[in-house]
Structures are given as C-alpha cells and as structure tokens.
Design a protein around this motif. Structure first.
Motif, mmCIF file in Angstrom:
data_model
loop_
_atom_site.group_PDB
_atom_site.id
_atom_site.type_symbol
_atom_site.label_atom_id
_atom_site.label_comp_id
_atom_site.label_asym_id
_atom_site.label_seq_id
_atom_site.Cartn_x
_atom_site.Cartn_y
_atom_site.Cartn_z
ATOM 1 N N THR A 73 40.145 46.424 31.406
ATOM 2 C CA THR A 73 39.812 45.964 32.794
ATOM 3 C C THR A 73 40.380 44.438 32.769
ATOM 4 N N ASN A 74 40.626 43.953 33.617
ATOM 5 C CA ASN A 74 41.228 42.932 34.674
ATOM 6 C C ASN A 74 39.855 41.902 35.120
ATOM 7 N N LEU A 75 39.646 40.780 34.187
ATOM 8 C CA LEU A 75 39.004 39.700 34.020
ATOM 9 C C LEU A 75 39.690 38.652 35.721
ATOM 10 N N THR A 76 38.647 39.074 36.515
ATOM 11 C CA THR A 76 39.068 37.813 37.656
ATOM 12 C C THR A 76 39.156 36.326 37.264
ATOM 13 N N ASP A 77 37.732 36.640 36.789
ATOM 14 C CA ASP A 77 37.314 34.836 36.427
ATOM 15 C C ASP A 77 36.959 34.743 35.038
ATOM 16 N N ALA A 78 38.236 34.580 34.414
ATOM 17 C CA ALA A 78 38.154 34.640 32.947
ATOM 18 C C ALA A 78 37.245 33.311 31.845
ATOM 19 N N GLY A 79 37.706 32.700 32.818
ATOM 20 C CA GLY A 79 37.339 30.776 32.662
ATOM 21 C C GLY A 79 38.452 30.678 30.986
ATOM 22 N N VAL A 80 39.287 31.231 30.774
ATOM 23 C CA VAL A 80 39.996 30.541 29.987
ATOM 24 C C VAL A 80 41.179 30.741 29.915
ATOM 25 N N ALA A 81 42.529 30.027 29.667
ATOM 26 C CA ALA A 81 44.264 30.028 30.261
ATOM 27 C C ALA A 81 44.607 30.454 29.240
ATOM 28 N N PRO B 17 47.911 37.671 30.825
ATOM 29 C CA PRO B 17 47.964 37.008 31.935
ATOM 30 C C PRO B 17 47.873 37.794 33.486
ATOM 31 N N TYR B 18 48.265 37.482 34.439
ATOM 32 C CA TYR B 18 48.263 38.285 35.691
ATOM 33 C C TYR B 18 47.929 37.103 36.498
ATOM 34 N N GLU B 19 48.657 37.546 37.393
ATOM 35 C CA GLU B 19 48.105 36.486 38.361
ATOM 36 C C GLU B 19 47.016 36.892 39.241
ATOM 37 N N SER B 20 46.885 37.985 38.716
ATOM 38 C CA SER B 20 45.037 38.272 39.641
ATOM 39 C C SER B 20 44.111 38.102 38.701
ATOM 40 N N GLY B 21 44.439 37.904 37.726
ATOM 41 C CA GLY B 21 43.612 37.606 36.528
ATOM 42 C C GLY B 21 43.990 38.035 35.097
ATOM 43 N N LEU B 22 42.747 38.108 34.031
ATOM 44 C CA LEU B 22 43.341 38.479 32.304
ATOM 45 C C LEU B 22 43.245 39.598 32.275
ATOM 46 N N ALA B 23 44.098 40.426 31.903
ATOM 47 C CA ALA B 23 43.958 42.242 31.736
ATOM 48 C C ALA B 23 43.692 42.202 30.293
ATOM 49 N N VAL B 24 42.677 43.118 30.160
ATOM 50 C CA VAL B 24 42.660 43.646 28.606
ATOM 51 C C VAL B 24 42.612 44.837 28.712
ATOM 52 N N ALA B 25 43.254 45.447 27.505
ATOM 53 C CA ALA B 25 44.361 47.044 28.067
ATOM 54 C C ALA B 25 44.304 47.808 26.416
ATOM 55 N N GLY B 26 43.924 48.953 26.609
ATOM 56 C CA GLY B 26 44.518 49.273 25.474
ATOM 57 C C GLY B 26 43.560 51.123 24.959
ATOM 58 N N ARG C 24 37.149 38.289 20.186
ATOM 59 C CA ARG C 24 37.187 38.048 19.202
ATOM 60 C C ARG C 24 38.202 36.958 18.967
ATOM 61 N N VAL C 25 39.768 37.203 19.933
ATOM 62 C CA VAL C 25 40.630 36.678 20.145
ATOM 63 C C VAL C 25 40.632 35.417 21.359
ATOM 64 N N LEU C 26 39.360 35.522 22.052
ATOM 65 C CA LEU C 26 39.398 34.235 23.122
ATOM 66 C C LEU C 26 37.939 34.303 22.858
ATOM 67 N N PRO C 27 37.217 33.117 22.494
ATOM 68 C CA PRO C 27 35.300 33.343 22.607
ATOM 69 C C PRO C 27 35.189 32.945 23.692
ATOM 70 N N GLY C 28 35.646 31.824 24.484
ATOM 71 C CA GLY C 28 35.206 31.540 25.429
ATOM 72 C C GLY C 28 35.689 32.356 27.148
ATOM 73 N N LEU C 29 35.624 33.419 26.761
ATOM 74 C CA LEU C 29 36.430 34.162 27.324
ATOM 75 C C LEU C 29 35.194 34.979 28.472
ATOM 76 N N GLN C 30 35.154 34.933 29.508
ATOM 77 C CA GLN C 30 34.147 35.087 30.933
ATOM 78 C C GLN C 30 34.000 36.620 31.981
ATOM 79 N N THR C 31 32.745 37.129 31.494
ATOM 80 C CA THR C 31 33.238 38.366 31.749
ATOM 81 C C THR C 31 32.435 39.169 33.317
ATOM 82 N N ARG C 32 32.581 38.666 33.939
ATOM 83 C CA ARG C 32 31.214 37.860 35.200
ATOM 84 C C ARG C 32 31.715 39.182 36.256
ATOM 85 N N SER C 33 33.134 39.053 35.965
ATOM 86 C CA SER C 33 33.453 39.392 37.241
ATOM 87 C C SER C 33 35.013 40.260 36.413
#
Length: 412
Positions: free
Chosen positions: A276-284, A300-309, A334-343
C-alpha cells in the motif's frame, strides 16, 4: 551478434535486455503488462543484499502451520492451491536443515555481494543514479529476545562479508525520529539501499532501452515453439510468432508454465505480495524500515510511503485479497504511531519463488538456445543487474567468473 528475445519486461527482464543490447545483440522484449507494474511494483523497494537466509529457516518452518491457518497471517495458502503446491512445500521443508541453510546462504551471497555495485554501475551507465537512495535499512525488534532469535543468522551474514550493526531502541529512534519510542533494539543493515520508486525504476530502464534501439512488444508469450533441442520461436498472445537466435525466459511467476510446455520442469511458485502506497502519510521517514515481528517493510518513496509484505500462495489467475494489504497498514501504526492512512493506493504482484530461495539463472541443458533468468522471489530488484550481467556473459559465450551450478535450471 545474435538476435535475443527476452520474454518478460519486469525488472529482471529489462536489465537482461539492457546488458544484452550493450553487448552488441539485437534485443526484443515481450511484455504484456503495464511497464513497471509487475512483482517489484508491490515490493519494499529494497536492495536487500544481505537477505541471503532462505525462507526455509527453522523459525519460519516451525511457525508456518499456524500462519497457514490464519488467512491474515504473513504466510498463507489458499485452499484451492493446496494440491498443486505440495511438491514445492516438500522440497521447501527439505531445505530447513542448518547445513542446507548455510549452503544456500553462501550461494545467494555470491550473487548479492556484487548486487549493489552492479546496480550502481548499470544506473550510472544510463544516467539514472538518482533512482537509488543512499541510506541503510533498519530492522526493529520489540524485545531483546526477538533479536536473540535472529542473531545467529546475522552472524552468518557477517561471516560472509555483510555489515550489520546492533543498536538500542533509543539509537534507532535517534536515527528515525518518527518510529515508536518503545522498540527494545534494532539492527542496521549498512549495505542495503532502497529505490526512490519501484515503478519509475523499471519505467526509466525501459526508456533507456528504447533510446538505445531496443524493441519492446506489448504482447505476452503464449508458448515456445520447440524444434528438437532448440527453441524455434515464441508464439504470442496476439497470434504473432517472434523468432530469434537466443531466448531469455524472464517471465517471473509465469515462467514455470512456459517452460513446462516445452518439456522443462522447474520448481517455482508465484506467491502474491501486497503493498500500500500512502501518498499522504503524515510522517517523515528517511530510512527503509522492517518490523521483524510483523514481517513487513516500510519504505519512503518519492510518491509516498510504501507498506509491503506478505507471502500468499494462490493460483496465477486468483484475484488479490486486499484485506491482506489493509492489515499490513494497520500493523504499520505500531511502527509509526503518527501514520495517516486516508490516502492510499493498493498494489499486488506475484513473486516467482523457488523452494531453495535461489534464483534460476543459466542456459537450459535440454534446449540449448534458452537462458533462464527467473525464480528470484523477494530478491528480484536486488539481483536485477547482477542477473543481467550474468545473462549477457552466457549469451555471449563467455564463462562467468562464478560457479553457476548452484543456480542451474535443472537442479530440481
């Protein structure tokens, strides 16, 4: 030089094509799908050079029955695929002895020790060095005990020449401030790198191939045409027959069926991985991250934050189970408490996995003008340039400077 037909334009196929083209061959690539949207598209995007321990390691094998019964576990098997994959699983289980673990790790390391240098060389040749991020990858552990379970395998990696540093959870937090504060410890894979975007990586390599005179046909291979001990051509999904002097089978999960059609049996299963590529993850996030207990990565991708497995055994025509992608995203909090998943943009790909976790690279002993370049499993992106270099040498009649017996197509 000869005309080489490369069946498959994924990350391995296009690297083979570029190397062959640079060696003076005429090269035609057959790629039926959208460029850049194959198995690597749904990966962690890591150049995972020390990921040499086979999946059959004891910890995985002991937990496999429990995981297989959990449809949302990191390893699962759809019921409709059970009978078809039994021979694969029998061979997989046979590789769980520690002597086999060490031997396989050594064989894979022979390839991966050169992998980063090969990728850097290939990208530099084509003005694409900006596709690689120059930061290591961090694996996070909930407890000291979790790290202790992996320490033996880290030692195997170190003895083979890879750099792994164990650090505290506090030090990991200093390196990557967005992670949770309560990780007990971490391992830093100093040799690893990540790509800035998996799709652009493949797309830009395709552009470089076309700019230098390579030909890509947007068709798939439906069958090879065999004439005695040679391939006479490739019948395509468009009804056309493509003929060449040599053929490279780099069709990923579809390689097994194409090989079987001309009487060549290989042990390979196409397992589904999700991203899942989160394009507005809310964390750096600056580093690639692996959550050891969760069995997934965050990149971290230039297009968002990728969660894969995930590893899911399913038939090649099976539709994705997007719940598996969604659960990975939930675990990523669990890894990134500030993670946003709306996009979010969900992806999946089929990884060609062999029961010994080693790729299949080499000339077919039954069909003299076919070269295999498949079965890379989770190391397709890592070994793409190295495989391309080896295929170039084999196609050109040269002997590679490593013993290729460990990766031979007929080893099964």
């Amino acid at each position: 030089m000869s005309h080489v037909v490369v069946v498959g334009g994924g990350v391995v196929g296009i690297c083979c094509a570029l190397e062959l083209l640079g060696d003076g061959h005429q090269v035609t690539v057959l790629e039926p799908g959208a460029v850049g949207e194959g198995a690597s598209w749904a990966s962690c995007g890591s150049i995972a050079v020390s990921e040499i321990i086979p999946l059959s390691k004891p910890g995985t094998l002991m937990r496999a029955p429990k995981w297989l019964l959990d449809p949302m576990g990191p390893l699962t098997l759809r019921g409709s695929s059970l009978v078809g994959v039994l021979p694969w699983f029998m061979r997989f289980a046979g590789n769980s002895r520690m002597s086999r673990i060490k031997a396989i790790s050594n064989d894979i390391s022979v390839l991966t020790l050169r992998a980063l240098a090969d990728i850097e060389t290939l990208l530099a040749q084509h003005g694409l060095s900006d596709l690689l991020r120059q930061t290591p990858v961090i694996e996070l552990y909930d407890s000291e005990q979790d790290l202790a379970h992996e320490r033996h395998f880290h030692e195997i990696r170190r003895r083979l020449g890879f750099r792994i540093d164990e650090i505290s959870g506090r030090e990991a937090k200093e390196m990557e401030p967005s992670i949770a504060i309560d990780f007990a410890c971490a391992a830093v894979f100093r040799d690893w790198r990540s790509v800035v975007d998996t799709k652009r990586f493949v797309v830009d390599l395709h552009k470089a191939f076309a700019a230098r005179g390579g030909v890509v046909k947007p068709v798939g291979a439906s069958a090879f045409l065999r004439d005695a001990d040679r391939v006479a051509g490739v019948s395509t999904t468009s009804g056309e027959i493509i003929r060449g002097d040599q053929y490279v089978l780099a069709a990923g999960a579809w390689s097994k069926k194409l090989a079987e059609d001309i009487g060549i049996r290989i042990q390979l299963e196409g397992v589904i991985g999700y991203q899942t590529n989160l394009t507005d993850a809310g964390v750096a996030v600056e580093h690639g991250l692996i959550y050891a207990k969760g069995g997934f990565g965050i990149t971290p991708y230039e297009s968002g934050l990728a969660v894969a497995g995930s590893i899911e055994f399913a038939k090649l025509n099976a539709k994705p189970d997007w719940r598996r992608a969604d659960i990975l995203v939930e675990k990523a909090r669990r890894v990134l408490p500030g993670l946003q998943t709306r996009s979010a943009e969900r992806r999946y790909g089929r990884r060609p996995l062999t029961p010994d976790t080693k790729p299949i690279i080499g000339r077919s002993p039954q069909v003299g003008n076919m070269i295999f370049a498949t079965g890379h499993g989770q190391l397709g992106l890592t070994l793409c340039a190295t495989t391309g270099r080896l295929v170039k040498e084999i196609a050109g009649g040269r002997v590679p400077n490593i013993d290729m017996a460990a990766y031979r197509p007929d080893r099964f």
